[in-house]
Design a protein around this motif. Sequence first.
Motif, mmCIF file in Angstrom:
data_model
loop_
_atom_site.group_PDB
_atom_site.id
_atom_site.type_symbol
_atom_site.label_atom_id
_atom_site.label_comp_id
_atom_site.label_asym_id
_atom_site.label_seq_id
_atom_site.Cartn_x
_atom_site.Cartn_y
_atom_site.Cartn_z
ATOM 1 N N HIS A 1 -58.167 10.204 58.071
ATOM 2 C CA HIS A 1 -56.918 10.280 58.832
ATOM 3 C C HIS A 1 -55.755 10.810 58.020
ATOM 4 C CE1 HIS A 1 -59.312 7.383 61.226
ATOM 5 N NE2 HIS A 1 -58.817 8.116 62.205
ATOM 6 N N ALA A 2 -55.801 10.661 56.681
ATOM 7 C CA ALA A 2 -54.731 11.172 55.822
ATOM 8 C C ALA A 2 -55.218 11.222 54.377
ATOM 9 C CB ALA A 2 -53.483 10.303 55.914
ATOM 10 N N ILE A 3 -54.723 12.224 53.665
ATOM 11 C CA ILE A 3 -54.922 12.328 52.220
ATOM 12 C C ILE A 3 -53.548 12.152 51.590
ATOM 13 C CG2 ILE A 3 -55.590 13.805 50.284
ATOM 14 C CD1 ILE A 3 -57.473 15.280 52.221
ATOM 15 N N ILE A 4 -53.472 11.242 50.620
ATOM 16 C CA ILE A 4 -52.209 10.972 49.944
ATOM 17 C C ILE A 4 -52.285 11.518 48.525
ATOM 18 C CG2 ILE A 4 -50.637 9.169 49.142
ATOM 19 C CD1 ILE A 4 -51.901 7.403 51.427
ATOM 20 N N VAL A 5 -51.292 12.318 48.161
ATOM 21 C CA VAL A 5 -51.204 12.863 46.809
ATOM 22 C C VAL A 5 -49.833 12.499 46.229
ATOM 23 C CG1 VAL A 5 -52.809 14.774 47.222
ATOM 24 C CG2 VAL A 5 -50.377 15.107 47.624
ATOM 25 N N PRO A 6 -49.785 12.235 44.922
ATOM 26 C CA PRO A 6 -48.477 11.970 44.317
ATOM 27 C C PRO A 6 -47.643 13.244 44.273
ATOM 28 C CG PRO A 6 -50.187 11.971 42.634
ATOM 29 C CD PRO A 6 -50.877 12.148 43.958
ATOM 30 N N SER A 7 -46.328 13.100 44.362
ATOM 31 C CA SER A 7 -45.462 14.276 44.332
ATOM 32 C C SER A 7 -45.397 14.883 42.930
ATOM 33 C CB SER A 7 -44.063 13.937 44.841
ATOM 34 O OG SER A 7 -43.520 12.882 44.092
ATOM 35 N N ARG A 8 -45.729 14.094 41.906
ATOM 36 C CA ARG A 8 -45.777 14.601 40.531
ATOM 37 C C ARG A 8 -47.146 14.280 39.935
ATOM 38 N NH1 ARG A 8 -41.458 12.024 41.617
ATOM 39 N NH2 ARG A 8 -42.057 10.085 40.626
ATOM 40 N N GLY A 9 -47.634 15.170 39.077
ATOM 41 C CA GLY A 9 -48.889 14.921 38.376
ATOM 42 C C GLY A 9 -50.127 15.264 39.162
ATOM 43 N N SER A 10 -49.963 16.015 40.227
ATOM 44 C CA SER A 10 -51.094 16.428 41.065
ATOM 45 C C SER A 10 -51.097 17.946 41.160
ATOM 46 C CB SER A 10 -50.934 15.820 42.455
ATOM 47 O OG SER A 10 -51.996 16.213 43.286
ATOM 48 N N GLY A 11 -52.270 18.521 41.369
ATOM 49 C CA GLY A 11 -52.352 19.961 41.562
ATOM 50 C C GLY A 11 -51.598 20.385 42.813
ATOM 51 N N GLN A 12 -51.063 21.584 42.777
ATOM 52 C CA GLN A 12 -50.329 22.117 43.921
ATOM 53 C C GLN A 12 -51.297 22.645 44.978
ATOM 54 O OE1 GLN A 12 -46.881 21.944 44.212
ATOM 55 N NE2 GLN A 12 -47.250 20.640 42.445
ATOM 56 N N ILE A 13 -50.950 22.455 46.209
ATOM 57 C CA ILE A 13 -51.776 23.003 47.279
ATOM 58 C C ILE A 13 -51.359 24.455 47.445
ATOM 59 C CG2 ILE A 13 -52.370 22.855 49.716
ATOM 60 C CD1 ILE A 13 -52.009 19.800 49.394
ATOM 61 N N ASN A 14 -52.208 25.324 46.919
ATOM 62 C CA ASN A 14 -51.923 26.754 46.914
ATOM 63 C C ASN A 14 -53.082 27.517 47.545
ATOM 64 O OD1 ASN A 14 -53.962 26.790 44.986
ATOM 65 N ND2 ASN A 14 -52.570 26.977 43.254
ATOM 66 N N SER A 15 -53.084 28.819 47.375
ATOM 67 C CA SER A 15 -54.121 29.641 48.016
ATOM 68 C C SER A 15 -55.524 29.286 47.518
ATOM 69 C CB SER A 15 -53.830 31.125 47.818
ATOM 70 O OG SER A 15 -53.802 31.437 46.432
ATOM 71 N N ASP A 16 -55.660 28.911 46.236
ATOM 72 C CA ASP A 16 -56.980 28.513 45.725
ATOM 73 C C ASP A 16 -57.460 27.212 46.371
ATOM 74 O OD1 ASP A 16 -57.305 30.701 44.039
ATOM 75 O OD2 ASP A 16 -56.407 29.682 42.318
ATOM 76 N N ALA A 17 -56.546 26.256 46.551
ATOM 77 C CA ALA A 17 -56.912 24.997 47.218
ATOM 78 C C ALA A 17 -57.300 25.266 48.666
ATOM 79 C CB ALA A 17 -55.760 23.997 47.146
ATOM 80 N N ILE A 18 -56.543 26.118 49.322
ATOM 81 C CA ILE A 18 -56.834 26.457 50.723
ATOM 82 C C ILE A 18 -58.189 27.129 50.833
ATOM 83 C CG2 ILE A 18 -56.103 27.905 52.667
ATOM 84 C CD1 ILE A 18 -53.174 27.362 51.646
ATOM 85 N N LYS A 19 -58.451 28.071 49.933
ATOM 86 C CA LYS A 19 -59.737 28.782 49.946
ATOM 87 C C LYS A 19 -60.897 27.812 49.690
ATOM 88 C CE LYS A 19 -62.120 32.701 47.881
ATOM 89 N NZ LYS A 19 -62.049 33.766 46.882
ATOM 90 N N SER A 20 -60.741 26.920 48.707
ATOM 91 C CA SER A 20 -61.799 25.939 48.403
ATOM 92 C C SER A 20 -62.043 24.987 49.563
ATOM 93 C CB SER A 20 -61.424 25.127 47.164
ATOM 94 O OG SER A 20 -61.331 25.941 46.037
ATOM 95 N N SER A 21 -61.011 24.760 50.381
ATOM 96 C CA SER A 21 -61.167 23.852 51.517
ATOM 97 C C SER A 21 -61.760 24.544 52.729
ATOM 98 C CB SER A 21 -59.816 23.243 51.903
ATOM 99 O OG SER A 21 -59.042 24.139 52.672
ATOM 100 N N ALA A 22 -61.936 25.860 52.647
ATOM 101 C CA ALA A 22 -62.397 26.665 53.792
ATOM 102 C C ALA A 22 -61.483 26.476 54.999
ATOM 103 C CB ALA A 22 -63.856 26.337 54.141
ATOM 104 N N GLY A 23 -60.188 26.265 54.723
ATOM 105 C CA GLY A 23 -59.208 26.091 55.794
ATOM 106 C C GLY A 23 -59.083 24.669 56.302
ATOM 107 N N ALA A 24 -59.973 23.757 55.864
ATOM 108 C CA ALA A 24 -59.947 22.381 56.349
ATOM 109 C C ALA A 24 -58.658 21.670 55.972
ATOM 110 C CB ALA A 24 -61.151 21.601 55.799
ATOM 111 N N ILE A 25 -58.010 22.124 54.927
ATOM 112 C CA ILE A 25 -56.783 21.482 54.460
ATOM 113 C C ILE A 25 -55.687 21.505 55.530
ATOM 114 C CG2 ILE A 25 -55.521 23.384 53.358
ATOM 115 C CD1 ILE A 25 -55.517 21.506 50.815
ATOM 116 N N PHE A 26 -55.791 22.441 56.469
ATOM 117 C CA PHE A 26 -54.811 22.522 57.559
ATOM 118 C C PHE A 26 -55.145 21.560 58.704
ATOM 119 C CE2 PHE A 26 -54.454 26.889 55.756
ATOM 120 C CZ PHE A 26 -53.160 26.769 55.283
#
Length: 193
Positions: A71-96
């Motif tokens: 239902h939700a993924i929680i990430v810290p605002s600091r100390g976490s990787g940025q959700i960028n094009s590589d993250a989106i590509k690795s998620s196959a679009g599921a991140i949206f």
Amino acid sequence: VPEEKLNHLVKSKNHQGVVAVLSPLEYQNLENIIPTVFERGETPLVLILDRITDVRNLGAIARSAECAGVHAIIVPSRGSGQINSDAIKSSAGAIFNVPICRSENLKHTIDLLKKSGLSIVACTEKTDKTIYNTDLSGPVAIILGSEEDGISEEYLKQCDAKAMIPLFGRTESLNVSVSSGVILYEAVRQRMG
């Protein structure tokens, strides 16, 4: 800024003196998500990521989470990787397709989840109890930690349970994105049975 900097940021060089840098997704408010899940008659399943810095792991985790009905993924605002094009590509679009929530203070977020009726389960090797004999069928938030350091000690203290994935080979641990898939689908199995 000098025009050269804008030219560097924009491939077409047709910026007209203005460039905006936007996040590829809109972060959601956890305080709105949990009550809505309960109102729909569903059992909350939330994933908390403590200092996962590899963006490809973030994307792969989001893909497994979305497929498992998180239902939700929680990430810290600091100390976490940025959700960028590589993250989106690795998620196959599921991140949206899965709500991502940024937390300014994970300790407070964990307290909020507990007050909302969720159990907090740490997926860690610092226990003898396996994911197979840990109750994941009720409202639960699962915490996964960084590959280097695992889950922060202060968050481990807040957990209601700790569960490990049994390993039988010589390698000390699984990749965090693989671990997320394993524990999430154990939660799915328990909820289906």
